[in-house]
Design a protein around this motif. Structure first.
Motif, PDB file in Angstrom:
ATOM      1  N   GLY A  55       0.797  -1.219   0.000  1.00 45.57           N
ATOM      2  CA  GLY A  55       0.000   0.000   0.000  1.00 45.57           C
ATOM      3  C   GLY A  55       0.831   1.271   0.000  1.00 45.57           C
ATOM      4  O   GLY A  55       0.317   2.362   0.235  1.00 45.57           O
ATOM      5  N   ARG A  56       2.112   1.148  -0.279  1.00 48.61           N
ATOM      6  CA  ARG A  56       3.016   2.309  -0.258  1.00 48.61           C
ATOM      7  C   ARG A  56       2.937   3.058  -1.586  1.00 48.61           C
ATOM      8  O   ARG A  56       3.081   2.453  -2.645  1.00 48.61           O
ATOM      9  N   PRO A  57       2.739   4.373  -1.544  1.00 42.85           N
ATOM     10  CA  PRO A  57       2.628   5.141  -2.790  1.00 42.85           C
ATOM     11  C   PRO A  57       3.933   5.202  -3.581  1.00 42.85           C
ATOM     12  O   PRO A  57       3.916   5.510  -4.769  1.00 42.85           O
ATOM     13  N   ASP A  58       5.053   4.903  -2.953  1.00 43.72           N
ATOM     14  CA  ASP A  58       6.324   4.943  -3.678  1.00 43.72           C
ATOM     15  C   ASP A  58       6.631   3.621  -4.384  1.00 43.72           C
ATOM     16  O   ASP A  58       7.714   3.451  -4.942  1.00 43.72           O
ATOM     17  N   VAL A  59       5.680   2.684  -4.359  1.00 43.69           N
ATOM     18  CA  VAL A  59       5.775   1.445  -5.139  1.00 43.69           C
ATOM     19  C   VAL A  59       4.564   1.441  -6.066  1.00 43.69           C
ATOM     20  O   VAL A  59       3.422   1.445  -5.603  1.00 43.69           O
ATOM     21  N   ARG A  60       4.815   1.433  -7.361  1.00 41.43           N
ATOM     22  CA  ARG A  60       3.728   1.599  -8.334  1.00 41.43           C
ATOM     23  C   ARG A  60       3.668   0.414  -9.278  1.00 41.43           C
ATOM     24  O   ARG A  60       4.695  -0.108  -9.710  1.00 41.43           O
ATOM     25  N   ILE A  61       2.460   0.016  -9.620  1.00 41.88           N
ATOM     26  CA  ILE A  61       2.208  -1.099 -10.526  1.00 41.88           C
ATOM     27  C   ILE A  61       2.146  -0.595 -11.964  1.00 41.88           C
ATOM     28  O   ILE A  61       1.467   0.393 -12.254  1.00 41.88           O
ATOM     29  N   VAL A  62       2.827  -1.289 -12.873  1.00 42.67           N
ATOM     30  CA  VAL A  62       2.710  -1.075 -14.311  1.00 42.67           C
ATOM     31  C   VAL A  62       2.156  -2.374 -14.876  1.00 42.67           C
ATOM     32  O   VAL A  62       2.813  -3.418 -14.810  1.00 42.67           O
ATOM     33  N   PHE A  63       0.937  -2.327 -15.390  1.00 39.86           N
ATOM     34  CA  PHE A  63       0.254  -3.515 -15.899  1.00 39.86           C
ATOM     35  C   PHE A  63       0.351  -3.560 -17.415  1.00 39.86           C
ATOM     36  O   PHE A  63      -0.135  -2.670 -18.106  1.00 39.86           O
ATOM     37  N   LEU A  64       0.997  -4.608 -17.936  1.00 39.18           N
ATOM     38  CA  LEU A  64       1.094  -4.816 -19.374  1.00 39.18           C
ATOM     39  C   LEU A  64      -0.078  -5.694 -19.790  1.00 39.18           C
ATOM     40  O   LEU A  64      -0.127  -6.882 -19.476  1.00 39.18           O
ATOM     41  N   GLU A  65      -0.995  -5.068 -20.496  1.00 36.14           N
ATOM     42  CA  GLU A  65      -2.261  -5.707 -20.833  1.00 36.14           C
ATOM     43  C   GLU A  65      -2.273  -6.096 -22.310  1.00 36.14           C
ATOM     44  O   GLU A  65      -1.914  -5.292 -23.164  1.00 36.14           O
ATOM     45  N   GLY A  66      -2.688  -7.342 -22.569  1.00 38.76           N
ATOM     46  CA  GLY A  66      -2.755  -7.789 -23.950  1.00 38.76           C
ATOM     47  C   GLY A  66      -3.765  -8.901 -24.131  1.00 38.76           C
ATOM     48  O   GLY A  66      -4.164  -9.561 -23.166  1.00 38.76           O
TER      49      GLY A  66
ATOM     50  N   PRO B 125      -5.439  -5.074 -12.253  1.00 36.65           N
ATOM     51  CA  PRO B 125      -5.451  -4.042 -11.214  1.00 36.65           C
ATOM     52  C   PRO B 125      -6.651  -3.114 -11.374  1.00 36.65           C
ATOM     53  O   PRO B 125      -6.990  -2.711 -12.483  1.00 36.65           O
ATOM     54  N   GLY B 126      -7.263  -2.802 -10.253  1.00 41.48           N
ATOM     55  CA  GLY B 126      -8.387  -1.876 -10.243  1.00 41.48           C
ATOM     56  C   GLY B 126      -7.917  -0.466  -9.983  1.00 41.48           C
ATOM     57  O   GLY B 126      -6.746  -0.227  -9.648  1.00 41.48           O
ATOM     58  N   PRO B 127      -8.823   0.498 -10.101  1.00 29.96           N
ATOM     59  CA  PRO B 127      -8.451   1.902  -9.922  1.00 29.96           C
ATOM     60  C   PRO B 127      -7.875   2.195  -8.533  1.00 29.96           C
ATOM     61  O   PRO B 127      -7.047   3.096  -8.384  1.00 29.96           O
ATOM     62  N   GLU B 128      -8.297   1.438  -7.531  1.00 34.01           N
ATOM     63  CA  GLU B 128      -7.775   1.662  -6.177  1.00 34.01           C
ATOM     64  C   GLU B 128      -6.280   1.359  -6.078  1.00 34.01           C
ATOM     65  O   GLU B 128      -5.608   1.802  -5.149  1.00 34.01           O
ATOM     66  N   GLU B 129      -5.733   0.616  -7.059  1.00 38.75           N
ATOM     67  CA  GLU B 129      -4.297   0.307  -7.078  1.00 38.75           C
ATOM     68  C   GLU B 129      -3.503   1.357  -7.848  1.00 38.75           C
ATOM     69  O   GLU B 129      -2.281   1.300  -7.866  1.00 38.75           O
ATOM     70  N   ASP B 130      -4.209   2.306  -8.484  1.00 42.77           N
ATOM     71  CA  ASP B 130      -3.585   3.372  -9.268  1.00 42.77           C
ATOM     72  C   ASP B 130      -2.529   2.824 -10.236  1.00 42.77           C
ATOM     73  O   ASP B 130      -1.387   3.299 -10.269  1.00 42.77           O
ATOM     74  N   PRO B 131      -2.917   1.818 -11.035  1.00 39.65           N
ATOM     75  CA  PRO B 131      -1.922   1.233 -11.944  1.00 39.65           C
ATOM     76  C   PRO B 131      -1.671   2.110 -13.164  1.00 39.65           C
ATOM     77  O   PRO B 131      -2.501   2.944 -13.530  1.00 39.65           O
ATOM     78  N   ILE B 132      -0.538   1.894 -13.760  1.00 38.74           N
ATOM     79  CA  ILE B 132      -0.255   2.418 -15.093  1.00 38.74           C
ATOM     80  C   ILE B 132      -0.514   1.232 -16.011  1.00 38.74           C
ATOM     81  O   ILE B 132       0.241   0.267 -16.006  1.00 38.74           O
ATOM     82  N   THR B 133      -1.614   1.281 -16.756  1.00 36.22           N
ATOM     83  CA  THR B 133      -1.979   0.180 -17.638  1.00 36.22           C
ATOM     84  C   THR B 133      -1.613   0.559 -19.062  1.00 36.22           C
ATOM     85  O   THR B 133      -1.991   1.626 -19.545  1.00 36.22           O
ATOM     86  N   VAL B 134      -0.837  -0.314 -19.709  1.00 38.61           N
ATOM     87  CA  VAL B 134      -0.365  -0.052 -21.063  1.00 38.61           C
ATOM     88  C   VAL B 134      -0.627  -1.288 -21.917  1.00 38.61           C
ATOM     89  O   VAL B 134      -0.287  -2.403 -21.511  1.00 38.61           O
ATOM     90  N   GLY B 135      -1.217  -1.093 -23.087  1.00 40.38           N
ATOM     91  CA  GLY B 135      -1.416  -2.179 -24.031  1.00 40.38           C
ATOM     92  C   GLY B 135      -0.086  -2.614 -24.627  1.00 40.38           C
ATOM     93  O   GLY B 135       0.828  -1.809 -24.775  1.00 40.38           O
ATOM     94  N   ILE B 136       0.004  -3.891 -24.965  1.00 38.15           N
ATOM     95  CA  ILE B 136       1.277  -4.440 -25.448  1.00 38.15           C
ATOM     96  C   ILE B 136       1.346  -4.569 -26.967  1.00 38.15           C
ATOM     97  O   ILE B 136       2.302  -5.134 -27.491  1.00 38.15           O
ATOM     98  N   GLU B 137       0.359  -4.035 -27.677  1.00 38.01           N
ATOM     99  CA  GLU B 137       0.346  -4.183 -29.129  1.00 38.01           C
ATOM    100  C   GLU B 137       1.508  -3.440 -29.784  1.00 38.01           C
ATOM    101  O   GLU B 137       2.031  -3.870 -30.807  1.00 38.01           O
ATOM    102  N   ASP B 138       1.901  -2.307 -29.212  1.00 38.96           N
ATOM    103  CA  ASP B 138       3.042  -1.563 -29.741  1.00 38.96           C
ATOM    104  C   ASP B 138       4.337  -2.183 -29.225  1.00 38.96           C
ATOM    105  O   ASP B 138       4.336  -2.974 -28.288  1.00 38.96           O
ATOM    106  N   GLY B 139       5.444  -1.795 -29.811  1.00 38.39           N
ATOM    107  CA  GLY B 139       6.733  -2.344 -29.413  1.00 38.39           C
ATOM    108  C   GLY B 139       7.194  -1.832 -28.055  1.00 38.39           C
ATOM    109  O   GLY B 139       6.616  -0.891 -27.490  1.00 38.39           O
ATOM    110  N   PRO B 140       8.262  -2.435 -27.537  1.00 37.95           N
ATOM    111  CA  PRO B 140       8.777  -2.061 -26.216  1.00 37.95           C
ATOM    112  C   PRO B 140       9.112  -0.581 -26.072  1.00 37.95           C
ATOM    113  O   PRO B 140       8.842   0.012 -25.032  1.00 37.95           O
TER     114      PRO B 140
END
Length: 180
Positions: A102-113, A145-160
């Motif tokens: 639950g620490r704000p200085d640890v953030r989730i980046v979700f690679l969605e595809g 991840p739901g909005p309460e996790e404040d994720p950065i969600t990025v689609g994987i269709e584009d390149g790295p």
């Protein structure tokens, strides 16, 4: 090294199912920022790797010590005030809570595809211990991840490079030199 602002996360957990590009994106992101990088796969025991290689998914009990080792790495980064990035499936909310605390200085980046894109990637890769036969179990376990996790969600269709640029933009960090 790009130093995070006081409001920026110190540690990023790049998560998603097997084949979503976690290791590739996390390593490129770390290289771009000059931050430390570890791959969550490196925290598995040889027994866990053998189990997965044989086509058996890990259960919560088998994952708990693995998550604990990753959490200890994250805690070390935070204690040292050094930014870092870890690639880790973190498929369930409980796993992400164990890692972030639950620490704000640890953030989730979700690679969605889509399953189709990821299936193609998993079938095309060689030398990884995770067989394509376990992809169904990965999608079955995935709790996006739901909005309460404040994720950065990025689609994987584009390149790295495009994915990294999108993450940097969402973090408010410069993405110069990434694309193109």
């Amino acid at each position: 090294m790009t130093v995070p602002s006081p409001s920026a996360p110190t540690v990023l957990v790049v998560m998603g199912v097997s084949g979503s590009g976690k290791s590739t994106v996390a390593a490129l992101l770390a290289d771009t920022l000059g931050w430390s990088f570890v791959d969550g796969d490196d925290f598995h025991t040889p027994e866990s790797v053998a189990r997965m290689r044989e086509g058996h998914p890990l259960d919560d009990e088998a994952r708990a010590p693995w998550l604990g080792r990753i959490r200890a790495w994250i805690d070390g980064r935070l204690t040292a005030h050094e930014p870092g990035i870890v690639a880790c499936s973190a498929l369930k909310r409980a796993y992400r809570r164990a890692l972030t605390g639950g620490r704000p200085d640890v953030r989730i980046v979700f690679l969605e595809g889509s399953r189709a894109v990821i299936q193609g990637r998993v079938q095309a890769r060689h030398g990884h211990f995770m067989p394509a036969s376990l992809l169904d179990s990965q999608f079955a376990a995935l709790e996006p991840p739901g909005p309460e996790e404040d994720p950065i969600t990025v689609g994987i269709e584009d390149g790295p490079d495009a994915i990294v640029a999108a993450v940097l933009t969402r973090l408010g960090l410069p993405a110069a030199g990434i694309c193109g």
